[in-house]
Design a protein around this motif. Sequence first.
Motif, PDB file in Angstrom:
ATOM      1  N   ILE A 227       0.849  -1.194   0.000  1.00 26.30           N
ATOM      2  CA  ILE A 227       0.000   0.000   0.000  1.00 26.30           C
ATOM      3  C   ILE A 227       0.882   1.239   0.000  1.00 26.30           C
ATOM      4  CG2 ILE A 227      -1.668   1.353   1.321  1.00 26.30           C
ATOM      5  CD1 ILE A 227      -2.961  -1.173   2.225  1.00 26.30           C
ATOM      6  N   LEU A 228       0.772   2.009  -1.099  1.00 25.66           N
ATOM      7  CA  LEU A 228       1.500   3.272  -1.192  1.00 25.66           C
ATOM      8  C   LEU A 228       0.472   4.362  -1.456  1.00 25.66           C
ATOM      9  CD1 LEU A 228       4.524   2.350  -3.498  1.00 25.66           C
ATOM     10  CD2 LEU A 228       4.582   2.841  -1.047  1.00 25.66           C
ATOM     11  N   VAL A 229       0.615   5.469  -0.756  1.00 24.34           N
ATOM     12  CA  VAL A 229      -0.346   6.544  -1.004  1.00 24.34           C
ATOM     13  C   VAL A 229       0.318   7.659  -1.792  1.00 24.34           C
ATOM     14  CG1 VAL A 229      -1.735   6.038   1.053  1.00 24.34           C
ATOM     15  CG2 VAL A 229       0.119   7.722   1.183  1.00 24.34           C
ATOM     16  N   CYS A 230      -0.481   8.361  -2.593  1.00 24.64           N
ATOM     17  CA  CYS A 230       0.018   9.501  -3.364  1.00 24.64           C
ATOM     18  C   CYS A 230       0.478  10.564  -2.371  1.00 24.64           C
ATOM     19  CB  CYS A 230      -1.104  10.030  -4.257  1.00 24.64           C
ATOM     20  SG  CYS A 230      -0.744  11.646  -4.973  1.00 24.64           S
ATOM     21  N   SER A 231       1.684  11.100  -2.617  1.00 26.89           N
ATOM     22  CA  SER A 231       2.205  12.063  -1.638  1.00 26.89           C
ATOM     23  C   SER A 231       1.471  13.397  -1.719  1.00 26.89           C
ATOM     24  CB  SER A 231       3.710  12.252  -1.853  1.00 26.89           C
ATOM     25  OG  SER A 231       3.926  12.666  -3.182  1.00 26.89           O
ATOM     26  N   SER A 232       0.732  13.619  -2.828  1.00 33.02           N
ATOM     27  CA  SER A 232      -0.003  14.883  -2.948  1.00 33.02           C
ATOM     28  C   SER A 232      -1.416  14.794  -2.379  1.00 33.02           C
ATOM     29  CB  SER A 232      -0.100  15.307  -4.413  1.00 33.02           C
ATOM     30  OG  SER A 232       1.185  15.453  -4.933  1.00 33.02           O
ATOM     31  N   CYS A 233      -2.180  13.786  -2.827  1.00 38.20           N
ATOM     32  CA  CYS A 233      -3.591  13.751  -2.407  1.00 38.20           C
ATOM     33  C   CYS A 233      -3.866  12.682  -1.346  1.00 38.20           C
ATOM     34  CB  CYS A 233      -4.516  13.566  -3.617  1.00 38.20           C
ATOM     35  SG  CYS A 233      -4.391  11.941  -4.382  1.00 38.20           S
ATOM     36  N   GLY A 234      -2.954  11.761  -1.156  1.00 34.20           N
ATOM     37  CA  GLY A 234      -3.133  10.753  -0.102  1.00 34.20           C
ATOM     38  C   GLY A 234      -3.908   9.522  -0.533  1.00 34.20           C
ATOM     39  N   ARG A 235      -4.312   9.451  -1.829  1.00 28.55           N
ATOM     40  CA  ARG A 235      -5.058   8.265  -2.278  1.00 28.55           C
ATOM     41  C   ARG A 235      -4.141   7.054  -2.371  1.00 28.55           C
ATOM     42  NH1 ARG A 235      -7.511  12.480  -5.014  1.00 28.55           N
ATOM     43  NH2 ARG A 235      -9.776  12.585  -4.746  1.00 28.55           N
ATOM     44  N   ILE A 236      -4.751   5.874  -2.149  1.00 29.95           N
ATOM     45  CA  ILE A 236      -3.999   4.621  -2.280  1.00 29.95           C
ATOM     46  C   ILE A 236      -3.822   4.343  -3.773  1.00 29.95           C
ATOM     47  CG2 ILE A 236      -4.039   2.128  -1.853  1.00 29.95           C
ATOM     48  CD1 ILE A 236      -5.908   2.807   0.581  1.00 29.95           C
ATOM     49  N   LEU A 237      -2.575   4.133  -4.168  1.00 30.02           N
ATOM     50  CA  LEU A 237      -2.291   3.984  -5.603  1.00 30.02           C
ATOM     51  C   LEU A 237      -2.358   2.528  -6.036  1.00 30.02           C
ATOM     52  CD1 LEU A 237       0.745   6.424  -5.658  1.00 30.02           C
ATOM     53  CD2 LEU A 237      -1.498   6.841  -6.727  1.00 30.02           C
ATOM     54  N   TYR A 238      -2.772   2.342  -7.292  1.00 30.13           N
ATOM     55  CA  TYR A 238      -2.713   0.987  -7.889  1.00 30.13           C
ATOM     56  C   TYR A 238      -2.339   1.121  -9.357  1.00 30.13           C
ATOM     57  CZ  TYR A 238      -7.382   2.093  -9.709  1.00 30.13           C
ATOM     58  OH  TYR A 238      -8.434   2.683 -10.354  1.00 30.13           O
ATOM     59  N   THR A 239      -1.844   0.038  -9.912  1.00 30.23           N
ATOM     60  CA  THR A 239      -1.532   0.043 -11.339  1.00 30.23           C
ATOM     61  C   THR A 239      -2.277  -1.113 -11.999  1.00 30.23           C
ATOM     62  OG1 THR A 239       0.349  -1.374 -10.910  1.00 30.23           O
ATOM     63  CG2 THR A 239       0.796   0.987 -11.079  1.00 30.23           C
ATOM     64  N   ASP A 240      -2.489  -0.989 -13.293  1.00 29.30           N
ATOM     65  CA  ASP A 240      -3.060  -2.081 -14.107  1.00 29.30           C
ATOM     66  C   ASP A 240      -4.138  -2.885 -13.375  1.00 29.30           C
ATOM     67  OD1 ASP A 240      -0.973  -1.331 -15.776  1.00 29.30           O
ATOM     68  OD2 ASP A 240       0.366  -2.789 -14.832  1.00 29.30           O
ATOM     69  N   PRO A 241      -5.315  -2.359 -13.277  1.00 26.86           N
ATOM     70  CA  PRO A 241      -6.362  -3.077 -12.523  1.00 26.86           C
ATOM     71  C   PRO A 241      -6.867  -4.300 -13.276  1.00 26.86           C
ATOM     72  CG  PRO A 241      -7.278  -1.140 -13.559  1.00 26.86           C
ATOM     73  CD  PRO A 241      -5.825  -1.145 -13.914  1.00 26.86           C
ATOM     74  N   VAL A 242      -5.976  -5.307 -13.447  1.00 28.07           N
ATOM     75  CA  VAL A 242      -6.372  -6.510 -14.202  1.00 28.07           C
ATOM     76  C   VAL A 242      -7.445  -7.294 -13.470  1.00 28.07           C
ATOM     77  CG1 VAL A 242      -4.296  -6.866 -15.590  1.00 28.07           C
ATOM     78  CG2 VAL A 242      -4.348  -7.675 -13.217  1.00 28.07           C
ATOM     79  N   GLY A 243      -7.413  -7.195 -12.150  1.00 23.80           N
ATOM     80  CA  GLY A 243      -8.392  -7.967 -11.375  1.00 23.80           C
ATOM     81  C   GLY A 243      -9.692  -7.208 -11.186  1.00 23.80           C
ATOM     82  N   ALA A 244      -9.812  -6.050 -11.855  1.00 22.12           N
ATOM     83  CA  ALA A 244     -11.017  -5.249 -11.648  1.00 22.12           C
ATOM     84  C   ALA A 244     -12.245  -6.004 -12.110  1.00 22.12           C
ATOM     85  CB  ALA A 244     -10.892  -3.946 -12.425  1.00 22.12           C
ATOM     86  N   ARG A 245     -13.338  -5.844 -11.376  1.00 24.03           N
ATOM     87  CA  ARG A 245     -14.552  -6.575 -11.687  1.00 24.03           C
ATOM     88  C   ARG A 245     -15.110  -6.188 -13.052  1.00 24.03           C
ATOM     89  NH1 ARG A 245     -18.920  -6.033  -7.816  1.00 24.03           N
ATOM     90  NH2 ARG A 245     -18.552  -3.865  -8.285  1.00 24.03           N
ATOM     91  N   HIS A 246     -14.907  -4.898 -13.399  1.00 23.80           N
ATOM     92  CA  HIS A 246     -15.489  -4.447 -14.669  1.00 23.80           C
ATOM     93  C   HIS A 246     -14.426  -4.281 -15.737  1.00 23.80           C
ATOM     94  CE1 HIS A 246     -19.112  -4.057 -12.491  1.00 23.80           C
ATOM     95  NE2 HIS A 246     -18.580  -3.190 -11.654  1.00 23.80           N
TER      96      HIS A 246
END
Length: 247
Positions: A227-246
Motif C-alpha cells: 500500500i502506497l499513497v500519493c504524496s499529494s492527495c493521499g489516495r492509495i495507488l494501484y496500477t493495471d487493474p487486471v483484477g477489476a470486476r469491470h
Amino acid sequence: MGAILDALHRLQQVENELNTYRVKEEALRRKARQVERQISKAEAEFQTQREAVTRCQMEIDQAELDIKAREESMNRHRQALNTAKSNKEYAAVLTALNTEKADASKCESRVLELMTRKDQLLGESKSFEQERGRLDERLKKYQQDLERYLEETRSTYQRLEKEREAAAAGLPASALATFERVAAHLEGDAMAEAKRVSARGEDHICGGCNMSIPLEHINRLKSRDEILVCSSCGRILYTDPVGARHA
Ligand SMILES: [Zn+2]
C-alpha cells in the motif's frame, strides 16, 4: 496488482456503486426536507395571519359596543332635549348630543375600515390555504419518489453491502484501516490509478490529483503487493487493474 491491492480496488468499486445510490437517495431526501421547511414557514405565516383576523374581529366587536353605548347616550340626550327647562340647558344638551353623534359616526367609519381589512385578511388566508395545499401535494410526491426509489434499489443495495463485507473480510486489518481512513478523508474516493503519461516512457501521474509519481513508487507497486499513497492527495495507488470486476 497483488491480492491486497486487488481486494482494495474491488472494495473501492463497491463503495463507488453504493455511493451513487446514497447520493441519489440523499438528493431525494433533501428535496422532501426543503418542502417540509417551506410548509413550516407557510404554517407560521398562516398562524400570524389567523391571529391578525382574530385581532381585527375583536376591534370590530369593541367598536360596535362603543356605537351601541353612544346610541343609548344619544337617546338619553334626545329625551333630555324634550324636558329642558331653559334655553341654556337645551343648548348644552344639544352640544353634547352632537358630540356623541360625531363620535358615533367616527366609530362607524372605523368599523367599515376594519371590515374591509378583515375581508382582505380572509382573502389572503384563502391563498395561504391554496399554497399550503400545493406544498402538501409536492411533499407527498417527493416522499413517494423516495419510497419508490428505496423499494426499487433495495435488493441491489443489499447485494452491494454484502459484496462490500466480503471484500473487506478478505483484507488484512491494517490495509482496511488505511482504506477507511483515506476514504473518510476524501469522501469515499480512497484509491487512484497510477497512470502512464504516454504510451512510451515510464512517467506516471496519480489519477486522483494528476501529480507525478516517483518511478520508485511505480516499481514497488508493480513488484510488491504494497500500500502506497500519493504524496499529494493521499489516495492509495494501484496500477493495471487486471483484477477489476469491470475490467
Ligand atoms: Zn494524488
